[in-house]
Scaffold this motif. Structure first.
Motif, PDB file in Angstrom:
ATOM      1  N   UNK A  51       0.830  -1.211   0.000  1.00  0.00           N
ATOM      2  CA  UNK A  51       0.000   0.000   0.000  1.00  0.00           C
ATOM      3  C   UNK A  51       0.863   1.259   0.000  1.00  0.00           C
ATOM      4  N   UNK A  52       1.942   1.237   0.774  1.00  0.00           N
ATOM      5  CA  UNK A  52       2.873   2.380   0.791  1.00  0.00           C
ATOM      6  C   UNK A  52       3.467   2.584  -0.595  1.00  0.00           C
ATOM      7  N   UNK A  53       3.872   1.494  -1.241  1.00  0.00           N
ATOM      8  CA  UNK A  53       4.435   1.594  -2.588  1.00  0.00           C
ATOM      9  C   UNK A  53       3.426   2.185  -3.571  1.00  0.00           C
ATOM     10  N   UNK A  54       2.176   1.754  -3.457  1.00  0.00           N
ATOM     11  CA  UNK A  54       1.136   2.290  -4.348  1.00  0.00           C
ATOM     12  C   UNK A  54       0.956   3.791  -4.126  1.00  0.00           C
ATOM     13  N   UNK A  55       0.935   4.201  -2.867  1.00  0.00           N
ATOM     14  CA  UNK A  55       0.789   5.625  -2.559  1.00  0.00           C
ATOM     15  C   UNK A  55       1.964   6.432  -3.108  1.00  0.00           C
ATOM     16  N   UNK A  56       3.170   5.922  -2.945  1.00  0.00           N
ATOM     17  CA  UNK A  56       4.351   6.619  -3.466  1.00  0.00           C
ATOM     18  C   UNK A  56       4.262   6.720  -4.989  1.00  0.00           C
ATOM     19  N   UNK A  57       3.902   5.613  -5.627  1.00  0.00           N
ATOM     20  CA  UNK A  57       3.764   5.594  -7.083  1.00  0.00           C
ATOM     21  C   UNK A  57       2.711   6.593  -7.545  1.00  0.00           C
ATOM     22  N   UNK A  58       1.580   6.656  -6.816  1.00  0.00           N
ATOM     23  CA  UNK A  58       0.511   7.602  -7.159  1.00  0.00           C
ATOM     24  C   UNK A  58       0.964   9.056  -7.024  1.00  0.00           C
ATOM     25  N   UNK A 103       4.827  10.996   3.140  1.00  0.00           N
ATOM     26  CA  UNK A 103       3.375  11.149   3.013  1.00  0.00           C
ATOM     27  C   UNK A 103       2.705   9.778   2.925  1.00  0.00           C
ATOM     28  N   UNK A 104       3.263   8.887   2.133  1.00  0.00           N
ATOM     29  CA  UNK A 104       2.682   7.552   1.944  1.00  0.00           C
ATOM     30  C   UNK A 104       2.720   6.737   3.235  1.00  0.00           C
ATOM     31  N   UNK A 105       3.856   6.762   3.911  1.00  0.00           N
ATOM     32  CA  UNK A 105       3.977   6.021   5.177  1.00  0.00           C
ATOM     33  C   UNK A 105       2.980   6.556   6.194  1.00  0.00           C
ATOM     34  N   UNK A 106       2.906   7.863   6.325  1.00  0.00           N
ATOM     35  CA  UNK A 106       1.968   8.462   7.283  1.00  0.00           C
ATOM     36  C   UNK A 106       0.524   8.116   6.951  1.00  0.00           C
ATOM     37  N   UNK A 107       0.180   8.111   5.677  1.00  0.00           N
ATOM     38  CA  UNK A 107      -1.192   7.795   5.263  1.00  0.00           C
ATOM     39  C   UNK A 107      -1.541   6.340   5.564  1.00  0.00           C
TER      40      UNK A 107
END
Length: 91
Positions: free
Chosen positions: A16-23, A84-88
């Motif tokens: 999920x973190x990877x997806x957020x970073x990619x987004x 941002x991704x980790x926090x989310x």
């Protein structure tokens, strides 16, 4: 390659973190794949459950981008997207 391991997360959270970073416009990947996770070795009987430390490292690893002409602006983008991704995901 710059491997990042995040404490106390599982493989699903990592994904999920990877997806957020990619987004957020940053390409990340997983480069550390333990031998028992590779198709050939699975076929000949290797099991990831016999390698808990390797799996633990794999499940928490994200490879951040590093390349020859990485600018300070690129680095800032990667860092901000990662935080941002980790926090989310972990909120």
């Amino acid at each position: 390659m710059y491997p990042l391991r995040i404490k106390n997360i599982n493989e699903q959270q990592r994904d999920l973190i990877m997806k957020e970073i990619f987004d957020l416009g940053v390409s990340v990947n997983v480069h550390f794949i333990p031998v028992p996770g590779m198709t050939y070795y699975k076929k000949i009987g290797y099991s990831m459950e016999n390698y808990p430390i390797a799996y633990n490292n794999y499940s928490r690893e994200i490879s951040l981008p590093v390349f020859y002409n990485l600018t300070s602006e690129n680095i800032e983008t990667v860092v901000k997207a990662t935080i941002q991704a980790v926090n989310k995901v972990l909120a």
